[in-house]
Design an enzyme around this catalytic site. Structure first.
Site, PDB file in Angstrom:
ATOM      1  N   CYS A 101       0.832  -1.208   0.000  1.00  0.00           N
ATOM      2  CA  CYS A 101       0.000   0.000   0.000  1.00  0.00           C
ATOM      3  C   CYS A 101       0.861   1.251   0.000  1.00  0.00           C
ATOM      4  O   CYS A 101       0.578   2.226  -0.701  1.00  0.00           O
ATOM      5  CB  CYS A 101      -0.933  -0.010   1.205  1.00  0.00           C
ATOM      6  SG  CYS A 101      -2.086   1.383   1.276  1.00  0.00           S
ATOM      7  N   CYS A 198      -6.538  -4.096   6.796  1.00  0.00           N
ATOM      8  CA  CYS A 198      -7.745  -3.270   6.823  1.00  0.00           C
ATOM      9  C   CYS A 198      -8.874  -3.842   5.996  1.00  0.00           C
ATOM     10  O   CYS A 198     -10.048  -3.619   6.295  1.00  0.00           O
ATOM     11  CB  CYS A 198      -7.417  -1.853   6.365  1.00  0.00           C
ATOM     12  SG  CYS A 198      -6.972  -1.716   4.617  1.00  0.00           S
TER      13      CYS A 198
END
Length: 367
Positions: A101, A198
């Site tokens: 990410c 997440c």
């Protein structure tokens, strides 16, 4: 400078944005929408991608007194992070989605958009430090608070990305950041830190992968065997295992010596998972590829004494690295345990991050 402050909705990014304002920068807060259905991502303290987090970020921006926008990067995040996570597990490897990410989203997609809009830098709440060299270069270093240091997951950033980055928290212990947030009137001062992945809503990685992979998983079932090939049990998906795993093996009977067994090898094509004693997890040599350098690269053909970190919260290991084109060979001077292909090996010289490479294979200590 004109600065984009990436605000996740947590205390760290909020204080980082406020410090960027204090430093005299023209700051705009942004929150990244990483899912078109935020309810499918984690909620409360367990994630950083929810509607709740977006609202927390907006309130913090209001207190700080900066403009605030939400940037929709959900398609890019799904392609570069979620799909990569699934593909890596399906191949019997162990990914690090937070590192991916940072590489693909926060310091690529976000930075590219920010520069295109006329901003000069992106500020985040990562615990790491930047040091400028006498020749005008920039180096990435560990944070002062080693317990919160996040330089490992930033080891994929290149020189260009570092030159357009700000890490305002690198010199500060986490406890001081929380006290500062409270003094500033930020409601996130006591908000728990986010953790885990997440986009896995309930924290059940195996269940999530089983649902999402479908026919992409080479084997939904297979054998669990010992090193001699004797079958000890069965499983319903190699994606439910990682090298070094001890719990959840469901073998049903102990080893002859009564000691725990660990996952030693994963073969996704045949669906075979091999288990054995912990001492067989000891690794002394690592072969890694796709190196990314934080500043000046180690010279091709060079051999250098360094330290390497092999997990986000792991210890440093003394090592010698040899660079051959796009290959990094790492000889560990002290064995490491449970190292899996797909993980990142981040190379340090002192507190400085030299770069990182993706682990392709390991060689264990001879029996």
């Amino acid at each position: 400078m004109k600065v984009v402050a990436a605000m996740s909705g947590g205390v760290d990014s909020a204080v980082a944005a406020a410090r960027a304002v204090d430093a005299g920068h023209d700051v705009t807060g942004i929150h990244l929408a990483l899912s078109r259905n935020p309810a499918s991502y984690r909620s409360g303290a367990r994630g950083c991608c929810t509607i709740e987090d977006s609202n927390d970020a907006r309130r913090a921006a209001d207190v700080i007194g900066i403009p605030f926008y939400v940037w929709d990067l959900s398609d890019r995040f799904h392609e570069d992070v979620v799909e990569d996570f699934m593909d890596t597990y399906a191949a019997g490897r162990t990914p690090n989605p937070c590192l991916r990410c940072n590489e693909k989203i926060k310091f690529a997609a976000v930075l590219d958009r920010a520069l295109a809009l006329g901003f000069d830098a992106v500020a985040t709440g990562h615990y790491a430090r930047l040091e400028h060299t006498v020749d005008g270069g920039v180096e990435l270093h560990r944070a002062v608070d080693h317990g919160k240091d996040q330089s490992y997951v930033l080891g994929v950033l290149d020189d260009r990305q570092l030159r357009h980055s700000l890490f305002p928290l690198g010199e500060t212990p986490k406890s001081d950041v929380r006290r500062e947030a409270a003094a500033r009137g930020l409601l996130v001062a006591d908000k728990p830190d986010s953790h885990d992945i997440c986009f896995v809503a309930d924290g059940d990685n195996t269940g999530w992968l089983r649902e999402k992979l479908g026919d992409r998983a080479p084997n939904h079932s297979g054998r669990i065997v010992d090193e001699a090939g004797e079958q000890l049990g069965e499983h319903d998906g190699t994606f439910g295992f990682t090298i070094g795993q001890r719990k959840g093996l469901r073998i049903g009977r102990p080893a002859p010596d009564g000691k725990p067994r660990y996952v030693l090898d994963i073969e996704p094509v045949s669906g075979t998972v091999t288990v054995g004693p912990r001492e067989r997890l000891a690794v002394e040599t690592i072969r890694a590829g796709s190196p990314r350098w934080c500043g000046a690269p180690l010279p091709d053909g060079s051999t250098t004494e360094v330290t390497v970190q092999l997990r986000a919260h792991g210890e440093e290991h003394r090592a010698v690295v040899r660079i051959e084109a796009d290959r990094v060979d790492i000889e560990l001077l002290d064995p490491a345990f449970g190292i899996a292909p797909g993980q990142a090996a981040v190379i340090y010289q002192g507190s400085r991050v030299v770069g990182s490479a993706t682990i392709d294979a390991t060689e264990r200590v001879s029996a």
